[in-house]
Scaffold this motif. Structure first.
Motif, PDB file in Angstrom:
ATOM      1  N   UNK A  74     -33.121  -6.413  12.255  1.00  0.00           N
ATOM      2  CA  UNK A  74     -34.788  -5.693  13.251  1.00  0.00           C
ATOM      3  C   UNK A  74     -33.868  -6.881  14.467  1.00  0.00           C
ATOM      4  N   UNK A  75     -33.493  -8.276  13.749  1.00  0.00           N
ATOM      5  CA  UNK A  75     -33.764  -8.767  14.902  1.00  0.00           C
ATOM      6  C   UNK A  75     -32.204  -9.684  14.752  1.00  0.00           C
ATOM      7  N   UNK A  76     -31.739  -9.571  13.609  1.00  0.00           N
ATOM      8  CA  UNK A  76     -30.036 -10.455  14.251  1.00  0.00           C
ATOM      9  C   UNK A  76     -28.983  -9.219  13.062  1.00  0.00           C
ATOM     10  N   UNK A  77     -27.980  -8.962  13.501  1.00  0.00           N
ATOM     11  CA  UNK A  77     -27.040  -8.131  13.428  1.00  0.00           C
ATOM     12  C   UNK A  77     -26.206  -8.914  13.926  1.00  0.00           C
ATOM     13  N   UNK A  78     -24.714  -8.633  13.401  1.00  0.00           N
ATOM     14  CA  UNK A  78     -23.953  -9.078  13.813  1.00  0.00           C
ATOM     15  C   UNK A  78     -23.204  -8.657  15.053  1.00  0.00           C
ATOM     16  N   UNK A  79     -22.811  -6.965  14.745  1.00  0.00           N
ATOM     17  CA  UNK A  79     -22.397  -5.969  15.795  1.00  0.00           C
ATOM     18  C   UNK A  79     -23.345  -5.932  16.994  1.00  0.00           C
ATOM     19  N   UNK A  80     -25.214  -5.932  16.570  1.00  0.00           N
ATOM     20  CA  UNK A  80     -25.424  -6.149  18.357  1.00  0.00           C
ATOM     21  C   UNK A  80     -26.028  -7.000  18.667  1.00  0.00           C
ATOM     22  N   UNK A  81     -24.929  -8.430  18.341  1.00  0.00           N
ATOM     23  CA  UNK A  81     -25.265  -9.717  19.023  1.00  0.00           C
ATOM     24  C   UNK A  81     -23.861  -9.602  19.406  1.00  0.00           C
ATOM     25  N   UNK A  82     -22.761  -8.673  19.033  1.00  0.00           N
ATOM     26  CA  UNK A  82     -21.912  -9.351  20.110  1.00  0.00           C
ATOM     27  C   UNK A  82     -21.340  -8.151  21.207  1.00  0.00           C
ATOM     28  N   UNK A  83     -22.261  -7.293  21.134  1.00  0.00           N
ATOM     29  CA  UNK A  83     -22.861  -6.556  22.386  1.00  0.00           C
ATOM     30  C   UNK A  83     -23.406  -6.821  23.425  1.00  0.00           C
ATOM     31  N   UNK A 248     -37.144 -12.626  22.654  1.00  0.00           N
ATOM     32  CA  UNK A 248     -36.930 -12.400  21.861  1.00  0.00           C
ATOM     33  C   UNK A 248     -37.970 -12.614  20.623  1.00  0.00           C
ATOM     34  N   UNK A 249     -38.319 -13.653  20.614  1.00  0.00           N
ATOM     35  CA  UNK A 249     -39.648 -13.554  19.733  1.00  0.00           C
ATOM     36  C   UNK A 249     -40.505 -12.946  19.848  1.00  0.00           C
ATOM     37  N   UNK A 250     -41.194 -12.002  21.189  1.00  0.00           N
ATOM     38  CA  UNK A 250     -41.227 -10.905  21.534  1.00  0.00           C
ATOM     39  C   UNK A 250     -40.488  -9.414  19.719  1.00  0.00           C
ATOM     40  N   UNK A 251     -39.392  -9.573  20.960  1.00  0.00           N
ATOM     41  CA  UNK A 251     -38.509  -8.281  20.213  1.00  0.00           C
ATOM     42  C   UNK A 251     -38.351  -8.489  19.023  1.00  0.00           C
ATOM     43  N   UNK A 252     -38.804  -9.816  18.204  1.00  0.00           N
ATOM     44  CA  UNK A 252     -38.575  -9.491  16.805  1.00  0.00           C
ATOM     45  C   UNK A 252     -39.191  -9.231  15.853  1.00  0.00           C
ATOM     46  N   UNK A 253     -40.451  -9.732  17.361  1.00  0.00           N
ATOM     47  CA  UNK A 253     -41.908  -9.068  16.060  1.00  0.00           C
ATOM     48  C   UNK A 253     -41.862  -7.620  16.365  1.00  0.00           C
ATOM     49  N   UNK A 254     -41.976  -7.090  17.568  1.00  0.00           N
ATOM     50  CA  UNK A 254     -42.185  -5.900  17.773  1.00  0.00           C
ATOM     51  C   UNK A 254     -41.720  -5.186  17.097  1.00  0.00           C
ATOM     52  N   UNK A 255     -40.084  -5.691  16.840  1.00  0.00           N
ATOM     53  CA  UNK A 255     -39.035  -4.364  16.543  1.00  0.00           C
ATOM     54  C   UNK A 255     -38.353  -2.813  17.423  1.00  0.00           C
ATOM     55  N   UNK A 256     -38.175  -3.337  18.498  1.00  0.00           N
ATOM     56  CA  UNK A 256     -37.876  -2.342  19.491  1.00  0.00           C
ATOM     57  C   UNK A 256     -35.469  -2.763  18.795  1.00  0.00           C
TER      58      UNK A 256
END
Length: 419
Positions: A74-83, A248-256
């Protein structure tokens, strides 16, 4: 696999060390590149929902943000981070946060940085759902918005309040391709202690980098040109590290969250972004010039045309390293005869896709007043300049002569007298 032939673990670090001096076309392909010890040439898709730890102590340290590492996709993924890393490099920003859609990126940014009692200044010339989000839903949360004419810099200045925290701008705007002086708006906003957000969907970093003109944050609907082939939904926001940490802190909690597969598709899309944007822009320029010469077309809105009131400003804000000026692939025009004529125009096309999306290699056509901006009131559309006879075309990569032939079908139908 013979592990003797596996890439050394420091390969990624050595690549990052040379990327700092690389140019945009190289960054679009190499920035954010990741490889496992298997040494695959194309970045892998990490589709797992969670990640394991070597010990309880390590897990605690990661959850406490005391050491880097993956926890939960939801908030830490290597593929998403690469993009995220690749687009941040292209936009000249320190960090990005990817989201489930473009609207999710906008919502995540606003709620990550604002609280009840804060104030936003926003151009009237924005996407219809952006207008609704601000004018209806954020208002419920006690966050007020003042809408101003995009090119009225005095209105931007007058709208500022002591509690203004953000200003929001699309340039070029959807669907009229209005262009704002980013640096001028940034200066006005910064003098009030607020931040400027620029939606860079129409041009992308392949043609325009808002950070070079003072923008604090840049947003994208990745669904559009960052993908380029209409395959996935996604959004992303880029900015300085300190500001992005709040988002990011909001994103981590809200989950979009953006899915790893979509991130993988978007990352690959960035590799051809420059080529696509230039080729589609060239086709759009040809069509804009042709449309401007046709009977039954009252006006063409495309900043590449010298007759466009913002042509000089649009030219000045393009990336300086472009070999030829490219003004984007979206244009709109007003047909003689009102909404019924506009609908006849759209319905008579055969090749072009009738859809409200844009940014595809396939040319698309829509009627903004009843689709993308249909939720606005008639007064709000009138204030934004979105008239009933307006048609928007997002030019793809088909042969431009074939697209022109299809537009001819539309034009003949629009000129037919109503029964």
């Amino acid at each position: 696999m013979n592990r003797k032939n596996a890439p050394k673990p420091d390969r990624a670090e050595r690549l990052r060390s040379v990327l700092d001096g690389c140019r945009a076309d190289t960054l679009a392909i190499r920035a954010g590149e990741i490889r496992s010890l298997e040494g695959e040439h194309r970045e892998p898709i990490y589709s797992t929902s969670s990640f394991v730890f070597t010990s309880a102590r390590e897990a605690a340290a990661r959850f406490a943000m005391e050491e880097p590492g993956n926890i939960y996709s939801r908030f830490t993924n290597p593929t998403v981070r690469a993009f995220e890393q690749r687009l941040a490099a292209l936009e000249g920003m320190e960090r990005s946060v990817a989201t489930a859609s473009g609207m999710a990126a906008i919502l995540t940014t606003f709620l990550g940085l604002l609280q009840s009692g804060d104030h936003i200044v926003c151009s009237r010339s924005v996407f219809g759902n952006t207008h609704m989000l601000l004018n209806k839903f954020l208002r419920r949360a006690g966050i007020e918005t003042t809408f101003v004419p995009q090119k009225d810099y005095g209105a931007w200045q007058a709208a500022l309040r002591p509690n203004t925290k953000l200003a929001y701008l699309e340039t070029p705007s959807n669907p009229l391709c209005h262009v704002s002086d980013i640096q001028r708006v940034a200066d006005i906003v910064h003098d009030a202690g607020a931040r400027l957000i620029v939606d860079n969907v129409f041009l992308t970093p392949a043609l325009q980098r808002p950070v070079d003109f003072g923008a604090d944050l840049v947003l994208h609907s990745a669904t559009k040109y960052l993908d380029g082939q209409g395959r996935c939904i996604g959004g992303i926001v880029c900015g300085p590290e300190a500001v992005m940490e709040e988002i990011y802190t909001f994103h981590r909690t809200a989950g979009a969250a953006m899915s790893p597969f979509n991130a993988w598709v978007f990352q690959a899309g960035l590799e051809t972004l420059s080529l696509r944007m230039q080729a589609q822009s060239q086709r759009a320029m040809k069509l804009a010039r042709w449309l401007a010469a046709q009977d039954g077309i009252e006006v063409v809105h495309y900043p590449g045309l010298e007759a466009h009131p913002h042509h000089g400003l649009a030219s000045a804000q393009l990336r300086a390293d472009l070999e030829d000026p490219c003004y984007g692939a979206v244009l709109s025009f007003e047909v003689t005869g009102g909404q019924e004529a506009a609908w006849r125009f759209i319905d008579a096309t055969r090749l072009i896709s009738i859809t409200a999306n844009l940014g595809d290699v396939r040319t698309t056509i829509t009627h903004p007043a009843t689709t993308t901006h249909g939720k606005l009131t008639a007064e709000e559309r009138d204030a934004a300049g979105i008239r009933p006879n307006l048609v928007r075309v997002a030019v793809g990569l088909e042969d431009v002569a074939d697209v022109q032939d299809d537009l001819c079908r539309g034009l003949r139908a629009a000129l037919e007298p109503a029964p």
